[in-house]
Structure formats: structure tokens, C-alpha cells
Write an enzyme that holds these catalytic residues in place. Sequence first.
Site, PDB file in Angstrom:
ATOM      1  N   SER A 139      39.252  32.495  28.433  1.00  0.00           N
ATOM      2  CA  SER A 139      40.399  33.079  28.134  1.00  0.00           C
ATOM      3  C   SER A 139      41.248  32.269  26.983  1.00  0.00           C
ATOM      4  O   SER A 139      40.523  32.162  26.237  1.00  0.00           O
ATOM      5  CB  SER A 139      41.352  33.344  29.431  1.00  0.00           C
ATOM      6  OG  SER A 139      42.659  34.204  29.112  1.00  0.00           O
ATOM      7  N   HIS A 142      38.654  37.033  28.190  1.00  0.00           N
ATOM      8  CA  HIS A 142      39.548  38.060  28.379  1.00  0.00           C
ATOM      9  C   HIS A 142      40.081  38.409  26.707  1.00  0.00           C
ATOM     10  O   HIS A 142      39.860  37.523  25.859  1.00  0.00           O
ATOM     11  CB  HIS A 142      40.839  37.212  28.673  1.00  0.00           C
ATOM     12  CG  HIS A 142      40.737  37.080  30.261  1.00  0.00           C
ATOM     13  ND1 HIS A 142      41.614  36.369  30.914  1.00  0.00           N
ATOM     14  CD2 HIS A 142      39.703  37.260  31.183  1.00  0.00           C
ATOM     15  CE1 HIS A 142      41.335  36.006  32.238  1.00  0.00           C
ATOM     16  NE2 HIS A 142      40.291  36.923  32.468  1.00  0.00           N
ATOM     17  N   ASP A 148      41.467  33.634  36.804  1.00  0.00           N
ATOM     18  CA  ASP A 148      40.486  34.431  36.911  1.00  0.00           C
ATOM     19  C   ASP A 148      39.303  33.418  36.725  1.00  0.00           C
ATOM     20  O   ASP A 148      39.172  32.756  35.839  1.00  0.00           O
ATOM     21  CB  ASP A 148      40.458  35.310  35.720  1.00  0.00           C
ATOM     22  CG  ASP A 148      39.408  36.461  35.827  1.00  0.00           C
ATOM     23  OD1 ASP A 148      38.798  36.737  36.966  1.00  0.00           O
ATOM     24  OD2 ASP A 148      39.264  37.299  34.691  1.00  0.00           O
TER      25      ASP A 148
END
Length: 197
Positions: A18, A45, A138
Site C-alpha cells: 500500500s 492499494h 490489510d
Amino acid sequence: MSKYRVNSKYKAVLVGGSAGSFQGVTRILSSVPKDFSLPIIMCLHRLKHVRHGFEEALSIKSAKPVTEPHDKESIKKGGVYLAPSNYHMAVELGNTFSLSTEGAINNSRPAIDVTLDTASYAYREKVVGILLSGANKDGAMGMKKIKDRGGLTIVQDPQECMIDTMPTAAMSLTAIDYVLGIDQIIEFLLELDQQYR
């Protein structure tokens, strides 16, 4: 003698990341050879309203073409795949992708946990999971699933990360096999590739 636990059983390399992971991803993609044997499956992401540009930006840096798979597309040896914007990307039994627009997980779609969890179910002990810099948790549960099912887990060294929340969360949830800097991750992948020559 290899410093890493590498062998020829693995079927895929998974990469999650991310915030702060783009530079690490591009360094990895530019360093693996064009004939790298295993598929590289990436869930990163990204802005859900920006459909184009990210795939192209990665492809420019990569030694291999980067593609966003279609639903039910077969996973090919040596392919480099990127989860499409605003879709969860799962790996199914039978070595295919499945895309869905189900609700966000960890405020993310695509969610790294979805890709890692489903791939670890499909490939069991034959998968390598790599989690890079990121600002939320995540991927932590997905890495635990990989570890529980016998796969190999690697996180980027938190001291090297722009934002260390993601690898730190994974380390707090399960016993990660290797904590490595990007240069070491590349070294690992090159050693792994030699097992298939």
C-alpha cells in the site's frame, strides 16, 4: 549454500503493498529476469476512481509485461498480474482468477487479504507471500493464512518501510519466515528462480 529456504515446490509469488510500496515494487519488477519462472500476483492499494496509468507505470519499470487479469482468466507461468482498480482479486482452484465487487475489506478494494487468503487455499504450501510498506493492517490475516497452510512468508523490514503498519501487523499476527529489505527480497527471488532452471 543458500541463506534462504528456497526450493522448486512453489507455484506462485504473491506481493501485497500500500502506501510507500510503489518504489519497492518497481525495484523488484525491474530486477527479476524476463524469463522468471513463477507467476507474480500483485495486490496493491490504489485509487479506485483512477482506472488507468498504474498498470502502465509498473510496466515501464518492469522487465516483464504487467497485466490486469479478467475474471476467470488462467494464471500463466511467468505472468505478472496486478489486481484491477476497485475489484477484489481472488485465486481459484484450477489456477484461475476471480474478480468481484463485494464490499471493501480493511477499507480496501482490492483487498490484499482476499488475494493472499484465496491463493494460500488454492496453492497451500506452494506459495510465497511478500508484504511491503503500507498504512493499514490489510494483508496481515492473509499472511497468517499462508503461514498456517505451509507457505513461505516475507515482510519488508519495517525500518526500511515508508509506513511500517502493514508488515508490523503481519509480524504481530504470525511468525513471519523472513524480514528483509527490498535488496534482500530481490536476492531471494533470484535464488528461487534458479531452482527452476
